[in-house]
Design a protein around this motif. Structure first.
Motif, short mmCIF file in Angstrom:
data_model
loop_
_atom_site.label_atom_id
_atom_site.label_comp_id
_atom_site.label_asym_id
_atom_site.label_seq_id
_atom_site.Cartn_x
_atom_site.Cartn_y
_atom_site.Cartn_z
N SER A 125 0.84 -1.19 0.00
CA SER A 125 0.00 0.00 0.00
C SER A 125 0.88 1.25 0.00
O SER A 125 2.08 1.18 0.29
N TYR A 126 0.27 2.38 -0.31
CA TYR A 126 0.99 3.65 -0.34
C TYR A 126 1.23 4.14 1.08
O TYR A 126 0.34 4.08 1.94
N GLY A 127 2.45 4.66 1.33
CA GLY A 127 2.73 5.26 2.63
C GLY A 127 4.13 4.93 3.10
O GLY A 127 4.93 4.33 2.39
N ASP A 128 4.42 5.35 4.34
CA ASP A 128 5.73 5.09 4.92
C ASP A 128 5.63 4.35 6.25
O ASP A 128 6.54 4.37 7.07
N THR A 129 4.50 3.67 6.46
CA THR A 129 4.32 2.86 7.66
C THR A 129 5.35 1.73 7.69
O THR A 129 5.70 1.17 6.66
N ALA A 130 5.84 1.41 8.86
CA ALA A 130 6.80 0.31 9.00
C ALA A 130 6.13 -1.01 8.64
O ALA A 130 4.92 -1.20 8.90
N PRO A 131 6.87 -1.95 8.04
CA PRO A 131 6.27 -3.23 7.65
C PRO A 131 5.85 -4.06 8.86
O PRO A 131 6.45 -3.96 9.94
N TYR A 132 4.83 -4.86 8.66
CA TYR A 132 4.39 -5.77 9.73
C TYR A 132 3.72 -6.98 9.10
O TYR A 132 3.41 -7.00 7.91
N ARG A 133 3.51 -7.98 9.89
CA ARG A 133 2.79 -9.16 9.42
C ARG A 133 1.51 -9.32 10.21
O ARG A 133 1.40 -8.87 11.37
N VAL A 134 0.52 -9.95 9.58
CA VAL A 134 -0.74 -10.28 10.25
C VAL A 134 -0.77 -11.79 10.39
O VAL A 134 -0.64 -12.53 9.40
#
Length: 283
Positions: free
Chosen positions: A54-63
């Motif tokens: 997705s667009y943005g600068d959020t840090a990566p994470y897993r679900v």
């Protein structure tokens, strides 16, 4: 701003899945659309759970499969337990992700990965770009998976016959294209033969860009995203969850300013599936 315009802007972006069998060109397609490698050099998407970009600068994470979220390090993505992960979320600031989300699925035919890993993400999908390798295009295993897709998703999806340059004669290219079109009749919104590596190597040469098949495909893709955006604004769930036979809301026919699709060259010269490229839609 009208209420209708505000509603459209507030709606979620279309979610487009990149799917196909192992080594069908999905990683190259992802690089082409994003204009950069979404994953570090040594990380291979085929060894991961689905990657939702997705667009943005959020840090990566897993679900996790239970729905919990955990931060992850890009350089250690391959250490993430695949069977226990529903999806990996990555965020980038690039043109295509301003228009839609991309979900990169692992290869459907990987014998070392349970199909549950990618099947559980299908309910998030609005449309699919399916990559099939030209030299063995549209195998029975591909057709079997595509039979799972509801009509609502098929109505917007695209079939790419990748590595088309590997077919060395015009006769072979015509034969493969005609066979694939015949065997998938009515199952995709459009079918395009394409050489993704040639598209990456085209640079600013628009003749080579179009000759690779990328020009017609990207023009169709931008149009498809525009239509999906209007439909998503009127649908409270991804199209995969809409049963066959259910009428899909028609896209709003708004006035659209003339646009052009641009290919922006990166500094590095591509030489394999890890090469960088860029696709930009501008008004």
């Amino acid at each position: 701003m009208t209420d209708e315009t505000a509603a459209l802007q507030a709606s979620r972006k279309p979610r487009i899945a990149l799917m196909g069998e192992f080594s069908a060109g999905k990683s190259t397609l992802s690089n082409l659309l994003l204009g950069a490698r979404p994953l570090p050099e040594k990380v291979t998407a085929t060894r991961l759970a689905p990657v939702w970009m997705s667009y943005g600068d959020t840090a990566p994470y897993r679900v996790t499969v239970e729905g919990a979220t955990e931060p992850v390090a890009l350089e250690r993505l391959e250490s993430i337990p695949v069977q226990e992960t529903r999806v990996i979320r990555l965020f980038m600031e690039c043109d295509i992700l301003e228009l839609c989300d991309l979900i990169d699925f692992p290869g459907i035919s990987d014998p070392n990965m349970s199909s549950n890993v990618w099947e559980r993400m299908l309910p998030e999908v609005d449309a699919v770009i399916w990559c099939t390798h030209a030299t063995q295009a549209w195998r029975q295993s591909e057709a079997a998976v595509w039979d799972m897709m509801p009509d609502a998703v098929r109505d917007f999806s695209v079939l790419l016959i990748t590595r088309y340059d590997k077919l060395t004669t015009d006769k072979d290219r015509r034969r493969v294209f005609q066979r694939v079109r015949r065997e998938t009749d009515g199952q995709f919104a459009a079918t395009f033969p394409i050489s993704l590596l040639q598209a990456l190597q085209a640079g600013d040469d628009y003749e080579k860009w179009d000759a690779s098949g990328a020009g017609p495909f990207v023009t169709h893709l931008i149009d498809m995203i525009e239509k999906l955006t209007k439909v998503a604004a009127r649908t409270d769930q991804p199209l995969y969850n809409i049963a066959n036979g259910t009428k899909i809301p028609e896209p709003v026919r708004a006035t659209i300013m003339p646009r052009r699709v641009q290919r922006v060259r990166q500094d590095a010269e591509p030489d394999d599936d890890t090469s960088d490229g860029a696709v930009r839609a501008s008004s």
